[in-house]
Design a protein around this motif. Sequence first.
Motif, PDB file in Angstrom:
ATOM      1  N   ASP A   9      32.421 119.380  39.574  1.00  0.00           N
ATOM      2  CA  ASP A   9      33.851 119.121  39.378  1.00  0.00           C
ATOM      3  C   ASP A   9      34.284 117.810  40.033  1.00  0.00           C
ATOM      4  O   ASP A   9      35.165 117.111  39.512  1.00  0.00           O
ATOM      5  CB  ASP A   9      34.704 120.285  39.874  1.00  0.00           C
ATOM      6  N   LEU A  10      33.642 117.413  41.110  1.00  0.00           N
ATOM      7  CA  LEU A  10      33.955 116.136  41.752  1.00  0.00           C
ATOM      8  C   LEU A  10      33.460 114.975  40.893  1.00  0.00           C
ATOM      9  O   LEU A  10      34.169 113.976  40.716  1.00  0.00           O
ATOM     10  CB  LEU A  10      33.330 116.084  43.148  1.00  0.00           C
ATOM     11  N   ILE A  11      32.284 115.106  40.342  1.00  0.00           N
ATOM     12  CA  ILE A  11      31.737 114.081  39.443  1.00  0.00           C
ATOM     13  C   ILE A  11      32.636 113.921  38.225  1.00  0.00           C
ATOM     14  O   ILE A  11      32.978 112.807  37.820  1.00  0.00           O
ATOM     15  CB  ILE A  11      30.292 114.427  39.031  1.00  0.00           C
ATOM     16  N   GLU A  12      33.048 115.031  37.639  1.00  0.00           N
ATOM     17  CA  GLU A  12      33.903 114.974  36.445  1.00  0.00           C
ATOM     18  C   GLU A  12      35.257 114.359  36.764  1.00  0.00           C
ATOM     19  O   GLU A  12      35.773 113.546  35.979  1.00  0.00           O
ATOM     20  CB  GLU A  12      34.089 116.376  35.861  1.00  0.00           C
ATOM     21  N   ALA A  13      35.837 114.683  37.903  1.00  0.00           N
ATOM     22  CA  ALA A  13      37.121 114.092  38.293  1.00  0.00           C
ATOM     23  C   ALA A  13      36.985 112.583  38.465  1.00  0.00           C
ATOM     24  O   ALA A  13      37.868 111.824  38.035  1.00  0.00           O
ATOM     25  CB  ALA A  13      37.636 114.741  39.574  1.00  0.00           C
ATOM     26  N   GLN A  14      35.892 112.133  39.054  1.00  0.00           N
ATOM     27  CA  GLN A  14      35.703 110.691  39.229  1.00  0.00           C
ATOM     28  C   GLN A  14      35.481 110.010  37.888  1.00  0.00           C
ATOM     29  O   GLN A  14      35.986 108.908  37.662  1.00  0.00           O
ATOM     30  CB  GLN A  14      34.522 110.427  40.171  1.00  0.00           C
ATOM     31  N   VAL A  44      44.220 112.162  44.075  1.00  0.00           N
ATOM     32  CA  VAL A  44      44.461 113.212  45.073  1.00  0.00           C
ATOM     33  C   VAL A  44      43.374 114.285  44.986  1.00  0.00           C
ATOM     34  O   VAL A  44      42.845 114.726  46.009  1.00  0.00           O
ATOM     35  CB  VAL A  44      45.865 113.818  44.893  1.00  0.00           C
ATOM     36  N   ARG A  45      43.041 114.681  43.773  1.00  0.00           N
ATOM     37  CA  ARG A  45      42.008 115.707  43.593  1.00  0.00           C
ATOM     38  C   ARG A  45      40.671 115.263  44.183  1.00  0.00           C
ATOM     39  O   ARG A  45      39.977 116.046  44.828  1.00  0.00           O
ATOM     40  CB  ARG A  45      41.841 116.009  42.095  1.00  0.00           C
ATOM     41  N   ILE A  46      40.331 113.991  43.982  1.00  0.00           N
ATOM     42  CA  ILE A  46      39.075 113.464  44.512  1.00  0.00           C
ATOM     43  C   ILE A  46      39.139 113.362  46.031  1.00  0.00           C
ATOM     44  O   ILE A  46      38.227 113.800  46.737  1.00  0.00           O
ATOM     45  CB  ILE A  46      38.752 112.097  43.872  1.00  0.00           C
ATOM     46  N   GLU A  47      40.218 112.780  46.542  1.00  0.00           N
ATOM     47  CA  GLU A  47      40.349 112.557  47.983  1.00  0.00           C
ATOM     48  C   GLU A  47      40.362 113.853  48.782  1.00  0.00           C
ATOM     49  O   GLU A  47      39.801 113.929  49.873  1.00  0.00           O
ATOM     50  CB  GLU A  47      41.627 111.766  48.266  1.00  0.00           C
ATOM     51  N   LEU A  48      40.993 114.884  48.257  1.00  0.00           N
ATOM     52  CA  LEU A  48      41.130 116.140  48.991  1.00  0.00           C
ATOM     53  C   LEU A  48      40.077 117.186  48.629  1.00  0.00           C
ATOM     54  O   LEU A  48      40.180 118.344  49.054  1.00  0.00           O
ATOM     55  CB  LEU A  48      42.529 116.724  48.764  1.00  0.00           C
ATOM     56  N   ARG A  63      31.003 108.137  49.173  1.00  0.00           N
ATOM     57  CA  ARG A  63      32.115 107.748  48.297  1.00  0.00           C
ATOM     58  C   ARG A  63      31.725 106.582  47.394  1.00  0.00           C
ATOM     59  O   ARG A  63      32.038 106.571  46.211  1.00  0.00           O
ATOM     60  CB  ARG A  63      33.342 107.392  49.125  1.00  0.00           C
ATOM     61  N   VAL A  64      31.020 105.624  47.970  1.00  0.00           N
ATOM     62  CA  VAL A  64      30.562 104.483  47.193  1.00  0.00           C
ATOM     63  C   VAL A  64      29.588 104.937  46.112  1.00  0.00           C
ATOM     64  O   VAL A  64      29.669 104.509  44.964  1.00  0.00           O
ATOM     65  CB  VAL A  64      29.913 103.424  48.111  1.00  0.00           C
ATOM     66  N   GLU A  65      28.679 105.805  46.463  1.00  0.00           N
ATOM     67  CA  GLU A  65      27.688 106.299  45.509  1.00  0.00           C
ATOM     68  C   GLU A  65      28.349 107.083  44.378  1.00  0.00           C
ATOM     69  O   GLU A  65      27.959 106.955  43.218  1.00  0.00           O
ATOM     70  CB  GLU A  65      26.644 107.162  46.220  1.00  0.00           C
ATOM     71  N   LEU A  66      29.340 107.887  44.685  1.00  0.00           N
ATOM     72  CA  LEU A  66      30.049 108.637  43.639  1.00  0.00           C
ATOM     73  C   LEU A  66      30.694 107.679  42.647  1.00  0.00           C
ATOM     74  O   LEU A  66      30.575 107.855  41.435  1.00  0.00           O
ATOM     75  CB  LEU A  66      31.104 109.555  44.259  1.00  0.00           C
ATOM     76  N   ARG A  67      31.366 106.660  43.152  1.00  0.00           N
ATOM     77  CA  ARG A  67      32.002 105.690  42.249  1.00  0.00           C
ATOM     78  C   ARG A  67      30.950 104.931  41.440  1.00  0.00           C
ATOM     79  O   ARG A  67      31.129 104.687  40.249  1.00  0.00           O
ATOM     80  CB  ARG A  67      32.878 104.721  43.045  1.00  0.00           C
TER      81      ARG A  67
END
Length: 79
Positions: A9-14, A44-48, A63-67
Amino acid sequence: MDRFPFPDDLIEAQREWHAAYRALAVPRPRHATELRRRLLLLSVRIELHPWWSTPAGWSPAARVELRRMTAGDRKADAA
């Protein structure tokens, strides 16, 4: 092998964040207000996201790797 075990879900949000950002970056974007709201919601969803409070998420490199890993999906968004 993945260095960071990001949840789906974090990958999809990014990925959605990158798509909204690109849509807003074009000259005279359509539905600019909705795109800005979407970008803010996704930020907000990603940050929190709870994953950032895990030991693996403490690293700024995560964080850098996710982006980095989600920004390469430009061709998938254009289709």
